[in-house]
Design a protein around this motif. Structure first.
Motif, PDB file in Angstrom:
ATOM      1  N   ILE A 108       0.447 -64.057 -72.274  1.00 12.43           N
ATOM      2  CA  ILE A 108      -0.390 -63.686 -72.807  1.00 12.43           C
ATOM      3  C   ILE A 108      -0.330 -62.163 -72.373  1.00 12.43           C
ATOM      4  N   SER A 109      -0.089 -61.141 -73.793  1.00 18.95           N
ATOM      5  CA  SER A 109      -0.026 -59.942 -73.839  1.00 18.95           C
ATOM      6  C   SER A 109      -1.462 -59.880 -73.535  1.00 18.95           C
ATOM      7  N   VAL A 110      -1.487 -58.051 -73.148  1.00 21.29           N
ATOM      8  CA  VAL A 110      -2.787 -57.176 -72.591  1.00 21.29           C
ATOM      9  C   VAL A 110      -2.589 -56.120 -73.222  1.00 21.29           C
ATOM     10  N   PRO A 111      -3.229 -55.325 -74.114  1.00 27.15           N
ATOM     11  CA  PRO A 111      -2.503 -53.945 -74.594  1.00 27.15           C
ATOM     12  C   PRO A 111      -3.614 -52.655 -73.325  1.00 27.15           C
ATOM     13  N   LEU A 118      -0.749 -42.658 -65.593  1.00 27.50           N
ATOM     14  CA  LEU A 118      -1.612 -43.720 -65.254  1.00 27.50           C
ATOM     15  C   LEU A 118      -2.042 -45.057 -67.752  1.00 27.50           C
ATOM     16  N   PHE A 119      -2.127 -46.222 -66.263  1.00 27.67           N
ATOM     17  CA  PHE A 119      -2.045 -47.308 -67.703  1.00 27.67           C
ATOM     18  C   PHE A 119      -3.507 -47.622 -67.391  1.00 27.67           C
ATOM     19  N   VAL A 120      -4.352 -48.184 -68.017  1.00 26.77           N
ATOM     20  CA  VAL A 120      -5.776 -47.966 -67.941  1.00 26.77           C
ATOM     21  C   VAL A 120      -5.666 -50.008 -68.840  1.00 26.77           C
ATOM     22  N   VAL A 121      -6.618 -50.402 -67.884  1.00 23.15           N
ATOM     23  CA  VAL A 121      -7.359 -51.964 -68.796  1.00 23.15           C
ATOM     24  C   VAL A 121      -8.130 -52.423 -68.831  1.00 23.15           C
ATOM     25  N   LEU A 222       5.526 -55.522 -66.609  1.00 18.89           N
ATOM     26  CA  LEU A 222       4.400 -54.451 -67.605  1.00 18.89           C
ATOM     27  C   LEU A 222       5.387 -54.062 -67.918  1.00 18.89           C
ATOM     28  N   ASP A 223       5.672 -53.982 -69.499  1.00 14.88           N
ATOM     29  CA  ASP A 223       6.515 -52.739 -71.024  1.00 14.88           C
ATOM     30  C   ASP A 223       5.585 -52.024 -70.249  1.00 14.88           C
ATOM     31  N   THR A 224       6.530 -50.811 -70.480  1.00 14.42           N
ATOM     32  CA  THR A 224       5.388 -49.050 -69.985  1.00 14.42           C
ATOM     33  C   THR A 224       6.005 -48.524 -70.816  1.00 14.42           C
ATOM     34  N   LEU A 229       0.833 -55.454 -70.751  1.00 15.20           N
ATOM     35  CA  LEU A 229       0.864 -56.167 -70.067  1.00 15.20           C
ATOM     36  C   LEU A 229       0.842 -57.281 -70.007  1.00 15.20           C
ATOM     37  N   HIS A 230       1.956 -57.960 -69.566  1.00 19.91           N
ATOM     38  CA  HIS A 230       2.762 -59.342 -69.415  1.00 19.91           C
ATOM     39  C   HIS A 230       2.012 -60.413 -68.980  1.00 19.91           C
TER      40      HIS A 230
END
Length: 236
Positions: A108-111, A118-121, A222-224, A229-230
């Motif tokens: 699952i690919s999560v934006p 920082l990365f926020v989910v 993690l695809d920066t 986020l996979h």
């Protein structure tokens, strides 16, 4: 005397001829069913179809019916029953087509939202409460704010453990509670253990941190570059 003898011979001849005729007509049966045999004097028999002027008459059909033999009645042959096999052969059952099964995606690919370094989910807690958490693949625990705990009634739960949080101001203790569900896009983790703690100096609207206590359920990539986020899902 010769005339008397000749008359007797004629009478005898008539009697004999009449008896023979009676026997012959009696044999033919129904063809002469309307004829009668009448007796006129001793030894004289007359065959006629009109006995009204004669006496001592009887129909010839009496003799023929008496002498006719009855033939036995032959009934029609009864057909023999066709034997039924004890185990009739059943038609072969057609194999039903295989049921379609839902194909589970491999990942699952999560934006992600980029916030400085920082990365926020965005996640969903207990199917009702959305929350924006910092993604930290190096952190051991997942942390939720006290505001979330109050809204979802997590403070009423008995803590399963406590953990020491190291901050700039020193070390503090935080309670660990169990959360029924944490959903990340199409991926869900049930009965996860989280720490209840307010992150110091957190950006606005950030209500916690997503760590390995949840992410260890997946293969994380993690695809920066694309801010994605996979999450690799375990196959059944």
């Amino acid at each position: 005397m010769f005339p008397t003898r000749q008359a007797s011979l004629r009478s005898a001849a008539i009697v004999g001829a009449g008896a023979a005729l009676v026997q012959t007509l009696a044999c033919v049966g129904p063809l002469f069913a309307a004829l009668f045999a009448c007796t006129e004097g001793p030894g004289i028999t007359i065959i006629t179809d009109n006995p009204t002027q004669l006496s001592q008459c009887r129909p010839l059909s009496e003799n023929s019916s008496a002498t006719r033999e009855k033939r036995p009645h032959r009934s029609a042959p009864v057909p023999e029953p066709v034997p039924i096999p004890p185990n009739p052969v059943e038609p072969p059952q057609l194999a039903s087509p295989p049921k379609e099964q839902a194909v589970r995606p491999a990942s699952i690919s999560v934006p992600l939202e980029r916030l400085g370094s920082l990365f926020v989910v965005t996640i969903q807690i207990n199917e009702t409460r959305p929350a924006r958490l910092i993604l930290d693949t190096g952190a051991s625990h997942t942390i939720l704010s006290r505001a979330i705990a109050r809204e979802l009634g997590l403070f009423s739960l008995r803590p399963v453990a406590s953990v020491t949080m190291h901050t700039v101001g020193g070390s503090v203790q935080a309670d660990m509670v169990q959360v029924d569900s944490i959903r990340i896009a199409g991926a869900e983790v049930r009965n996860s253990i989280v720490a209840i703690y307010d992150l110091p100096d957190a950006p606005p609207d950030i209500e916690g941190l997503l760590g390995l206590s949840v992410l260890h359920q997946f293969e994380v990539t993690l695809d920066t570059t694309r801010s994605r986020l996979h999450l690799g899902l375990p196959q059944p």
